[in-house]
Design a protein around this motif. Structure first.
Motif: not given
Length: 446
Positions: A187-208
């Motif tokens: 689980a990647v929990v950036p606590g705010g807007r995600p960083t570019a690195a976290s976006l590049r690593a993500a294989t799944a996402i929960h969002l509005v």
């Protein structure tokens, strides 16, 4: 099994696997299990309902899991609230313990989970679009037994890196984080807007929904998007399809949890083990959505009043409106009943208008509300989000082509950034308050 029990099992099977990535680093499942055990020993016997106000999302999840293991119900709120507001809302909910500092690790023997299905395993605040927080409590069974269904519908598993790019005070994002840990993923929990690195690593996402298009451009490994909180446009789903991203959108509420889901753009259908009824008064085209399922909340803590209502047959509603429905059909949700606009004898559902106007190029997002009018009662008013909104002439042209006369906005405003609820949805009530108060940030489009 409590979520903490899942974490302990994953730690025993693969202690070096990464469990959490937060703003200040990562924790493996072994490290997370150690922190949770130490925190649970600190909390055990100190209370029954713990109000958790921690800024760091990793520390917040450690506290939630520790409370879970210790047999204490975690009540997650907004760490940005003032001490006075915290005291007021937590006291009203009946919290007898406050956690506003990271838990220390108390020594002692490992605790063994002792879960019961009826335990209150989770509580959080919800305010809808009004800004008035109420604490909603959920039993263990209603909180965790839907995990296998979500796993099957999304395909999220231990090999995934799941980005949770929103505040954990929102049940949408909190559920995403604990489900990720329950299945043994990262689980990647950036606590705010995600960083570019976290976006590049993500294989799944929960969002509005409004966040999906921008994410698609920055997340090359993304294969699954779980979208909740509002209606997902066909345009956004098409963008995801072209990017090779599978989208599972859903409809629900903090009080009802999952109600319906749409895995392919074919429309919302009942979530597993959910029964749905749409109850309309005679002569009304729309009715209220009622649900009966194992996933319904216990209710509001401290006797708080809110939109949740229940009948004697185990059904609940929060007042959302939908078109007539039969079991097995597509559920066409049309918005919250208390947001409907009465204008000149017609009833306008704001979400219907917003769905059309969101397709206008240059519209980041939009909120439609009713503004007082001396003869019509209210007039439909649109507030467009964006630094450079499209011209009013274009907005009106799209409204004429896609909306009935009564639905077309008479007044148009623009604002750089819409106020939002904790889950990221536009806060309709706050927009209405700001407009009524003459907020200079809301610029009239002429």
């Amino acid at each position: 099994m409590p979520v903490a029990g899942h974490v302990l099992r994953h730690a025993a099977e693969g202690p070096s696997r990464v469990a959490l990535r937060g703003p200040d680093g990562s924790l493996t499942y072994g490290e997370l299990a150690g922190r949770v055990q130490g925190g649970a020993r600190q909390l055990r016997g100190r209370g029954e309902l713990a109000a958790i106000a921690l800024h760091d999302p990793v520390e917040l999840l450690i506290a939630v899991l520790a409370a879970d293991l210790a047999g204490v119900t975690p009540l997650v709120g907004d760490p940005a609230w003032s001490p006075e507001r915290w005291a007021r809302v937590a006291g009203a909910a009946g919290a007898d313990l406050r956690i506003d500092e990271p838990l220390a690790s108390a020594p002692g023997a490992p605790l063994v989970p002792e879960p019961r299905p009826g335990d209150r395993a989770w509580a959080c605040f919800t305010s809808g679009s009004t800004g008035r927080p109420r604490a909603v409590a959920r039993t263990r069974a209603s909180w965790t037994r839907s995990f296998p269904h979500l796993t099957e519908l999304t395909g999220i598993g231990p090999a995934d890196v799941v980005l949770v790019p929103g505040p954990l005070v929102s049940s949408l994002y909190a559920f995403a984080a604990v489900h990720t840990l329950a299945v043994g993923a990262t689980a990647v929990v950036p606590g705010g807007r995600p960083t570019a690195a976290s976006l590049r690593a993500a294989t799944a996402i929960h969002l509005v929904p409004h966040r999906l298009p921008e994410v698609l451009e920055q997340a090359p490994r993304l294969r699954t998007a779980v979208v909740g909180g509002a209606l997902l446009s066909g345009q956004a789903r098409d963008l995801a399809g072209r990017a090779g991203v599978r989208v599972m959108s859903y409809y629900g509420a903090t009080e009802l949890s999952f109600v319906a889901f749409d895995p392919d753009g074919g429309g919302l259908r009942a979530f597993p083990e959910v029964e749905i009824e749409v109850r309309a008064e005679p002569g009304r085209a729309l009715g209220e959505v009622w649900a009966r399922s194992p996933w319904l909340a216990d209710g509001y803590l401290g006797g708080a009043r809110g939109p949740l209502r229940r009948d004697g047959g185990g059904w609940m509603t929060v007042g959302d409106l939908a078109e007539p429905y039969r079991a097995g059909q597509v559920l066409r949700v049309r918005g919250r009943g208390d947001g409907a606009i009465q204008t000149g004898g017609a009833t306008v559902v704001p979400e219907d208008v917003e769905a059309v106007l969101r397709n206008v190029p240059g519209v980041g997002d939009i909120v439609v509300i009713g503004s007082p009018h001396p003869s019509l009662g209210s007039v439909v008013t649109a507030v467009v989000e964006g630094a450079s909104p499209p011209p009013r002439a274009l907005l009106e042209a799209v409204a004429r082509s896609g909306l009935d006369v009564a639905q077309r906005p008479r007044r148009w405003y623009a604002v750089p950034v819409l106020p939002r609820t904790g889950s990221g949805k536009p806060a309709r009530g706050l927009v209405a308050d700001r407009l009524a108060g003459g907020d200079p940030e809301l610029r009239r489009l002429v």
